[in-house]
Write a protein that holds these residues in place. Structure first.
Motif, PDB file in Angstrom:
ATOM      1  N   UNK A  52       0.806  -1.219   0.000  1.00  0.00           N
ATOM      2  CA  UNK A  52       0.000   0.000   0.000  1.00  0.00           C
ATOM      3  C   UNK A  52       0.840   1.270   0.000  1.00  0.00           C
ATOM      4  N   UNK A  53       2.133   1.138   0.299  1.00  0.00           N
ATOM      5  CA  UNK A  53       3.009   2.307   0.320  1.00  0.00           C
ATOM      6  C   UNK A  53       3.900   2.424  -0.890  1.00  0.00           C
ATOM      7  N   UNK A  54       3.741   1.528  -1.881  1.00  0.00           N
ATOM      8  CA  UNK A  54       4.567   1.547  -3.088  1.00  0.00           C
ATOM      9  C   UNK A  54       6.056   1.494  -2.736  1.00  0.00           C
ATOM     10  N   UNK A  55       6.373   0.753  -1.659  1.00  0.00           N
ATOM     11  CA  UNK A  55       7.734   0.627  -1.153  1.00  0.00           C
ATOM     12  C   UNK A  55       8.567  -0.211  -2.115  1.00  0.00           C
ATOM     13  N   UNK A  56       9.812   0.205  -2.343  1.00  0.00           N
ATOM     14  CA  UNK A  56      10.753  -0.582  -3.139  1.00  0.00           C
ATOM     15  C   UNK A  56      11.869  -1.060  -2.222  1.00  0.00           C
ATOM     16  N   UNK A  57      12.524  -2.098  -2.622  1.00  0.00           N
ATOM     17  CA  UNK A  57      13.609  -2.665  -1.822  1.00  0.00           C
ATOM     18  C   UNK A  57      13.417  -4.164  -1.724  1.00  0.00           C
ATOM     19  N   UNK A  58      14.022  -4.742  -0.716  1.00  0.00           N
ATOM     20  CA  UNK A  58      14.014  -6.192  -0.571  1.00  0.00           C
ATOM     21  C   UNK A  58      13.108  -6.607   0.584  1.00  0.00           C
ATOM     22  N   UNK A  59      12.270  -7.608   0.318  1.00  0.00           N
ATOM     23  CA  UNK A  59      11.486  -8.267   1.355  1.00  0.00           C
ATOM     24  C   UNK A  59      12.234  -9.547   1.701  1.00  0.00           C
ATOM     25  N   UNK A  60      12.643  -9.671   2.948  1.00  0.00           N
ATOM     26  CA  UNK A  60      13.427 -10.802   3.409  1.00  0.00           C
ATOM     27  C   UNK A  60      12.554 -11.673   4.299  1.00  0.00           C
ATOM     28  N   UNK A  61      12.694 -12.995   4.140  1.00  0.00           N
ATOM     29  CA  UNK A  61      11.998 -13.947   5.002  1.00  0.00           C
ATOM     30  C   UNK A  61      13.052 -14.747   5.742  1.00  0.00           C
ATOM     31  N   UNK A  62      12.946 -14.780   7.055  1.00  0.00           N
ATOM     32  CA  UNK A  62      13.829 -15.599   7.879  1.00  0.00           C
ATOM     33  C   UNK A  62      12.981 -16.656   8.571  1.00  0.00           C
ATOM     34  N   UNK A  63      13.571 -17.820   8.787  1.00  0.00           N
ATOM     35  CA  UNK A  63      12.867 -18.894   9.487  1.00  0.00           C
ATOM     36  C   UNK A  63      13.780 -19.585  10.460  1.00  0.00           C
ATOM     37  N   UNK A  73      14.031 -19.919   1.569  1.00  0.00           N
ATOM     38  CA  UNK A  73      13.385 -18.628   1.816  1.00  0.00           C
ATOM     39  C   UNK A  73      14.081 -17.542   0.994  1.00  0.00           C
ATOM     40  N   UNK A  74      13.702 -17.392  -0.281  1.00  0.00           N
ATOM     41  CA  UNK A  74      14.378 -16.407  -1.125  1.00  0.00           C
ATOM     42  C   UNK A  74      13.977 -14.979  -0.766  1.00  0.00           C
ATOM     43  N   UNK A  75      14.883 -14.037  -1.039  1.00  0.00           N
ATOM     44  CA  UNK A  75      14.546 -12.619  -0.933  1.00  0.00           C
ATOM     45  C   UNK A  75      13.620 -12.271  -2.086  1.00  0.00           C
ATOM     46  N   UNK A  76      12.717 -11.318  -1.864  1.00  0.00           N
ATOM     47  CA  UNK A  76      11.795 -10.860  -2.898  1.00  0.00           C
ATOM     48  C   UNK A  76      12.057  -9.380  -3.154  1.00  0.00           C
ATOM     49  N   UNK A  77      12.216  -9.013  -4.408  1.00  0.00           N
ATOM     50  CA  UNK A  77      12.443  -7.622  -4.771  1.00  0.00           C
ATOM     51  C   UNK A  77      11.098  -6.911  -4.878  1.00  0.00           C
ATOM     52  N   UNK A  78      10.875  -5.926  -4.015  1.00  0.00           N
ATOM     53  CA  UNK A  78       9.642  -5.132  -4.067  1.00  0.00           C
ATOM     54  C   UNK A  78       9.788  -4.085  -5.169  1.00  0.00           C
ATOM     55  N   UNK A  89       9.777 -22.206  -0.408  1.00  0.00           N
ATOM     56  CA  UNK A  89       9.650 -23.648  -0.606  1.00  0.00           C
ATOM     57  C   UNK A  89       9.997 -24.392   0.682  1.00  0.00           C
ATOM     58  N   UNK A  90       9.393 -25.571   0.821  1.00  0.00           N
ATOM     59  CA  UNK A  90       9.627 -26.410   1.986  1.00  0.00           C
ATOM     60  C   UNK A  90       9.737 -27.864   1.534  1.00  0.00           C
ATOM     61  N   UNK A  91      10.610 -28.622   2.218  1.00  0.00           N
ATOM     62  CA  UNK A  91      10.736 -30.059   1.948  1.00  0.00           C
ATOM     63  C   UNK A  91      10.886 -30.783   3.279  1.00  0.00           C
ATOM     64  N   UNK A  92      10.054 -31.810   3.465  1.00  0.00           N
ATOM     65  CA  UNK A  92      10.084 -32.635   4.668  1.00  0.00           C
ATOM     66  C   UNK A  92      10.940 -33.869   4.428  1.00  0.00           C
ATOM     67  N   UNK A  93      11.696 -34.291   5.445  1.00  0.00           N
ATOM     68  CA  UNK A  93      12.452 -35.541   5.360  1.00  0.00           C
ATOM     69  C   UNK A  93      11.548 -36.754   5.532  1.00  0.00           C
ATOM     70  N   UNK A  94      10.516 -36.615   6.362  1.00  0.00           N
ATOM     71  CA  UNK A  94       9.628 -37.737   6.683  1.00  0.00           C
ATOM     72  C   UNK A  94       8.261 -37.172   7.058  1.00  0.00           C
ATOM     73  N   UNK A  95       7.240 -38.022   7.102  1.00  0.00           N
ATOM     74  CA  UNK A  95       5.921 -37.546   7.531  1.00  0.00           C
ATOM     75  C   UNK A  95       5.974 -36.999   8.960  1.00  0.00           C
TER      76      UNK A  95
END
Length: 133
Positions: A52-63, A73-78, A89-95
């Protein structure tokens, strides 16, 4: 019709991200759920980014690390566009069933004044059926 500051985000994704004019990030659960994911395979979890603010820059996701799963968790360019699509993306080793904590940060034009927002996301995985024969 333009998205208002307080309107619900029109999405079928399980979470949505909103960035206000001060580059404050708010991440929220929606009414949708993430279906059970097949263990051993990469799965993309998409979400809309309403800017809503027309912000530019990088959106970072940490987990936080969670035993038995891998997070991409890739960075997203705003771009400043009112709406963009994002994902991780997520990948499980086992159920299993896990609770992951994701933190979203946008530094954009306000640098260190931006705040972050965190979200707990419950994910589950199932075994992949073994073909007979």
């Amino acid at each position: 019709m333009a998205q208002g500051c307080c309107d619900p985000v029109d999405t079928t994704a399980a979470l949505s991200v909103t960035i206000n004019p001060e580059a404050r990030v708010n991440v929220a659960r929606t009414g949708s759920r993430v279906a059970s994911l097949a263990a051993g395979e990469w799965h993309t979890i998409e979400f809309p980014v309403v800017n809503t603010g027309f912000v530019t820059g990088v959106l970072v996701i940490d987990g936080d690390p969670v035993p038995g799963i891998e997070l991409d968790l890739p960075d997203h360019q705003l771009t400043g566009e009112p709406r963009q699509e994002g994902g991780f993306r997520v990948r499980f080793d086992a159920p299993t069933i896990v609770d992951i904590t994701l933190t979203f940060r946008a530094l954009g034009s306000l640098g260190g004044l931006a705040i972050h927002s965190s979200l707990h996301l419950l994910l589950r995985s199932h075994a992949v059926p073994v073909p007979l024969g």
